[in-house]
Design a protein around this motif. Structure first.
Motif, PDB file in Angstrom:
ATOM      1  N   THR A  48       0.838  -1.203   0.000  1.00  0.00           N
ATOM      2  CA  THR A  48       0.000   0.000   0.000  1.00  0.00           C
ATOM      3  C   THR A  48       0.871   1.250   0.000  1.00  0.00           C
ATOM      4  OG1 THR A  48      -1.657  -1.211   1.279  1.00  0.00           O
ATOM      5  CG2 THR A  48      -1.897   1.173   1.181  1.00  0.00           C
ATOM      6  N   GLY A  49       1.915   1.245   0.814  1.00  0.00           N
ATOM      7  CA  GLY A  49       2.845   2.374   0.852  1.00  0.00           C
ATOM      8  C   GLY A  49       3.614   2.517  -0.445  1.00  0.00           C
ATOM      9  N   ILE A  50       4.029   1.389  -1.008  1.00  0.00           N
ATOM     10  CA  ILE A  50       4.734   1.416  -2.291  1.00  0.00           C
ATOM     11  C   ILE A  50       3.837   1.988  -3.381  1.00  0.00           C
ATOM     12  CG2 ILE A  50       5.703  -0.055  -4.099  1.00  0.00           C
ATOM     13  CD1 ILE A  50       6.807  -1.812  -1.794  1.00  0.00           C
ATOM     14  N   ALA A  51       2.579   1.568  -3.399  1.00  0.00           N
ATOM     15  CA  ALA A  51       1.632   2.090  -4.392  1.00  0.00           C
ATOM     16  C   ALA A  51       1.465   3.595  -4.243  1.00  0.00           C
ATOM     17  CB  ALA A  51       0.290   1.385  -4.256  1.00  0.00           C
ATOM     18  N   GLN A  52       1.474   4.072  -3.012  1.00  0.00           N
ATOM     19  CA  GLN A  52       1.362   5.512  -2.762  1.00  0.00           C
ATOM     20  C   GLN A  52       2.557   6.262  -3.359  1.00  0.00           C
ATOM     21  OE1 GLN A  52      -0.986   7.836  -2.163  1.00  0.00           O
ATOM     22  NE2 GLN A  52      -1.488   6.865  -0.222  1.00  0.00           N
ATOM     23  N   LEU A  53       3.754   5.701  -3.213  1.00  0.00           N
ATOM     24  CA  LEU A  53       4.956   6.318  -3.791  1.00  0.00           C
ATOM     25  C   LEU A  53       4.859   6.382  -5.315  1.00  0.00           C
ATOM     26  CD1 LEU A  53       7.705   4.548  -1.668  1.00  0.00           C
ATOM     27  CD2 LEU A  53       7.003   6.949  -1.501  1.00  0.00           C
ATOM     28  N   VAL A  54       4.390   5.315  -5.930  1.00  0.00           N
ATOM     29  CA  VAL A  54       4.252   5.274  -7.392  1.00  0.00           C
ATOM     30  C   VAL A  54       3.224   6.298  -7.854  1.00  0.00           C
ATOM     31  CG1 VAL A  54       3.582   3.832  -9.356  1.00  0.00           C
ATOM     32  CG2 VAL A  54       5.046   2.885  -7.553  1.00  0.00           C
ATOM     33  N   ARG A  55       2.105   6.412  -7.131  1.00  0.00           N
ATOM     34  CA  ARG A  55       1.082   7.407  -7.495  1.00  0.00           C
ATOM     35  C   ARG A  55       1.635   8.822  -7.442  1.00  0.00           C
ATOM     36  NH1 ARG A  55      -2.468   3.791  -5.085  1.00  0.00           N
ATOM     37  NH2 ARG A  55      -2.267   4.704  -3.026  1.00  0.00           N
ATOM     38  N   VAL A  56       2.442   9.106  -6.423  1.00  0.00           N
ATOM     39  CA  VAL A  56       3.030  10.442  -6.301  1.00  0.00           C
ATOM     40  C   VAL A  56       3.968  10.704  -7.481  1.00  0.00           C
ATOM     41  CG1 VAL A  56       4.620  11.850  -4.943  1.00  0.00           C
ATOM     42  CG2 VAL A  56       2.781  10.625  -3.820  1.00  0.00           C
ATOM     43  N   LEU A  57       4.793   9.729  -7.822  1.00  0.00           N
ATOM     44  CA  LEU A  57       5.698   9.914  -8.962  1.00  0.00           C
ATOM     45  C   LEU A  57       4.913  10.170 -10.237  1.00  0.00           C
ATOM     46  CD1 LEU A  57       8.534   9.995 -10.130  1.00  0.00           C
ATOM     47  CD2 LEU A  57       8.402   7.510 -10.408  1.00  0.00           C
ATOM     48  N   HIS A  79      15.087  -0.985   2.580  1.00  0.00           N
ATOM     49  CA  HIS A  79      15.801  -0.900   1.301  1.00  0.00           C
ATOM     50  C   HIS A  79      15.595  -2.182   0.501  1.00  0.00           C
ATOM     51  CE1 HIS A  79      19.271  -1.083  -1.426  1.00  0.00           C
ATOM     52  NE2 HIS A  79      19.136   0.231  -1.487  1.00  0.00           N
ATOM     53  N   LYS A  80      15.648  -3.315   1.174  1.00  0.00           N
ATOM     54  CA  LYS A  80      15.457  -4.604   0.498  1.00  0.00           C
ATOM     55  C   LYS A  80      14.066  -4.699  -0.135  1.00  0.00           C
ATOM     56  CE  LYS A  80      16.015  -9.543   1.250  1.00  0.00           C
ATOM     57  NZ  LYS A  80      16.389 -10.581   2.216  1.00  0.00           N
ATOM     58  N   VAL A  81      13.054  -4.169   0.535  1.00  0.00           N
ATOM     59  CA  VAL A  81      11.697  -4.152  -0.029  1.00  0.00           C
ATOM     60  C   VAL A  81      11.686  -3.349  -1.327  1.00  0.00           C
ATOM     61  CG1 VAL A  81       9.323  -3.323   0.328  1.00  0.00           C
ATOM     62  CG2 VAL A  81      10.537  -4.498   2.178  1.00  0.00           C
ATOM     63  N   PHE A  82      12.378  -2.212  -1.341  1.00  0.00           N
ATOM     64  CA  PHE A  82      12.450  -1.399  -2.554  1.00  0.00           C
ATOM     65  C   PHE A  82      13.081  -2.176  -3.706  1.00  0.00           C
ATOM     66  CE2 PHE A  82      12.907   2.592   0.289  1.00  0.00           C
ATOM     67  CZ  PHE A  82      11.535   2.639   0.473  1.00  0.00           C
ATOM     68  N   VAL A  83      14.143  -2.897  -3.409  1.00  0.00           N
ATOM     69  CA  VAL A  83      14.838  -3.659  -4.446  1.00  0.00           C
ATOM     70  C   VAL A  83      13.969  -4.819  -4.937  1.00  0.00           C
ATOM     71  CG1 VAL A  83      16.852  -5.097  -4.939  1.00  0.00           C
ATOM     72  CG2 VAL A  83      17.120  -2.968  -3.653  1.00  0.00           C
ATOM     73  N   ILE A  84      13.363  -5.549  -4.016  1.00  0.00           N
ATOM     74  CA  ILE A  84      12.501  -6.672  -4.389  1.00  0.00           C
ATOM     75  C   ILE A  84      11.339  -6.197  -5.249  1.00  0.00           C
ATOM     76  CG2 ILE A  84      10.847  -8.368  -3.471  1.00  0.00           C
ATOM     77  CD1 ILE A  84      12.816  -8.703  -1.092  1.00  0.00           C
ATOM     78  N   ALA A  85      10.807  -5.018  -4.939  1.00  0.00           N
ATOM     79  CA  ALA A  85       9.678  -4.453  -5.694  1.00  0.00           C
ATOM     80  C   ALA A  85      10.125  -3.759  -6.977  1.00  0.00           C
ATOM     81  CB  ALA A  85       8.905  -3.475  -4.817  1.00  0.00           C
ATOM     82  N   ASN A  86      11.406  -3.850  -7.315  1.00  0.00           N
ATOM     83  CA  ASN A  86      11.970  -3.216  -8.512  1.00  0.00           C
ATOM     84  C   ASN A  86      11.800  -1.699  -8.528  1.00  0.00           C
ATOM     85  OD1 ASN A  86      13.160  -5.397  -9.902  1.00  0.00           O
ATOM     86  ND2 ASN A  86      11.138  -6.084 -10.556  1.00  0.00           N
ATOM     87  N   LEU A  87      11.720  -1.097  -7.373  1.00  0.00           N
ATOM     88  CA  LEU A  87      11.570   0.358  -7.321  1.00  0.00           C
ATOM     89  C   LEU A  87      12.824   1.086  -7.768  1.00  0.00           C
ATOM     90  CD1 LEU A  87       9.502   0.912  -4.080  1.00  0.00           C
ATOM     91  CD2 LEU A  87       8.719   0.837  -6.438  1.00  0.00           C
ATOM     92  N   HIS A  88      13.950   0.380  -7.800  1.00  0.00           N
ATOM     93  CA  HIS A  88      15.177   1.008  -8.287  1.00  0.00           C
ATOM     94  C   HIS A  88      15.057   1.375  -9.769  1.00  0.00           C
ATOM     95  CE1 HIS A  88      15.655  -3.276  -9.143  1.00  0.00           C
ATOM     96  NE2 HIS A  88      16.525  -2.935 -10.083  1.00  0.00           N
ATOM     97  N   ARG A  89      14.041   0.868 -10.436  1.00  0.00           N
ATOM     98  CA  ARG A  89      13.792   1.233 -11.830  1.00  0.00           C
ATOM     99  C   ARG A  89      12.990   2.531 -11.950  1.00  0.00           C
ATOM    100  NH1 ARG A  89      12.750  -4.402 -15.011  1.00  0.00           N
ATOM    101  NH2 ARG A  89      14.496  -5.504 -14.090  1.00  0.00           N
ATOM    102  N   LEU A  90      12.268   2.884 -10.905  1.00  0.00           N
ATOM    103  CA  LEU A  90      11.433   4.093 -10.933  1.00  0.00           C
ATOM    104  C   LEU A  90      12.031   5.252 -10.146  1.00  0.00           C
ATOM    105  CD1 LEU A  90       7.890   2.566 -10.322  1.00  0.00           C
ATOM    106  CD2 LEU A  90       8.862   3.326 -12.496  1.00  0.00           C
ATOM    107  N   PHE A  91      12.696   4.921  -9.060  1.00  0.00           N
ATOM    108  CA  PHE A  91      13.203   5.924  -8.131  1.00  0.00           C
ATOM    109  C   PHE A  91      14.715   5.835  -8.026  1.00  0.00           C
ATOM    110  CE2 PHE A  91       9.038   4.492  -6.573  1.00  0.00           C
ATOM    111  CZ  PHE A  91       8.338   5.687  -6.592  1.00  0.00           C
ATOM    112  N   ILE A  92      15.315   6.903  -7.539  1.00  0.00           N
ATOM    113  CA  ILE A  92      16.725   6.878  -7.182  1.00  0.00           C
ATOM    114  C   ILE A  92      16.761   6.453  -5.727  1.00  0.00           C
ATOM    115  CG2 ILE A  92      18.817   8.245  -6.893  1.00  0.00           C
ATOM    116  CD1 ILE A  92      17.571  10.170  -9.051  1.00  0.00           C
ATOM    117  N   ILE A  93      17.461   5.369  -5.430  1.00  0.00           N
ATOM    118  CA  ILE A  93      17.517   4.866  -4.061  1.00  0.00           C
ATOM    119  C   ILE A  93      18.921   5.075  -3.526  1.00  0.00           C
ATOM    120  CG2 ILE A  93      17.193   2.876  -2.559  1.00  0.00           C
ATOM    121  CD1 ILE A  93      15.226   1.784  -4.651  1.00  0.00           C
ATOM    122  N   GLU A  94      19.002   5.877  -2.485  1.00  0.00           N
ATOM    123  CA  GLU A  94      20.309   6.169  -1.860  1.00  0.00           C
ATOM    124  C   GLU A  94      20.406   5.464  -0.524  1.00  0.00           C
ATOM    125  OE1 GLU A  94      20.385  10.430  -1.579  1.00  0.00           O
ATOM    126  OE2 GLU A  94      21.118  10.610  -3.613  1.00  0.00           O
TER     127      GLU A  94
END
Length: 94
Positions: A48-57, A79-94
């Motif tokens: 749900t939180g990940i979907a919220q981030l995608v909607r904002v982008l 951070h691992k959740v971001f990687v598993i969800a492939n968010l590194h393709r949409l966001f810059i993860i530092e």
């Protein structure tokens, strides 16, 4: 010249279906351009939180297609959740 939104430091320890409205309110201040979301306080985020981030982008990119979101200071397990969800393709993860 690209605008830079103020960095948003997320306040809740957990972002899930129970407090997705709180996350939406915290992210509402982001404007098109380069945005930073600081996860230093976050110990848990679900789909749900990940979907919220995608909607904002998506919202930001409608106004300015070059908009970016930087996800910073995530704890290792978040951070691992971001990687598993492939968010590194949409966001810059530092």
């Amino acid at each position: 010249m690209r605008t830079v939104s103020p960095a948003v430091i997320l306040q809740s320890a957990e972002y899930d279906v129970q407090n997705s409205a709180a996350l939406e309110r915290e992210l509402a201040v982001l404007a098109p351009g380069r945005c930073v979301i600081d996860f230093r306080n976050v110990s848990y985020i679900d789909s749900t939180g990940i979907a919220q981030l995608v909607r904002v982008l998506k919202r930001l990119m409608l106004s300015d297609p070059s908009s970016t979101i930087v996800l910073s200071n995530a704890r290792p397990h978040v951070h691992k959740v971001f990687v598993i969800a492939n968010l590194h393709r949409l966001f810059i993860i530092e």
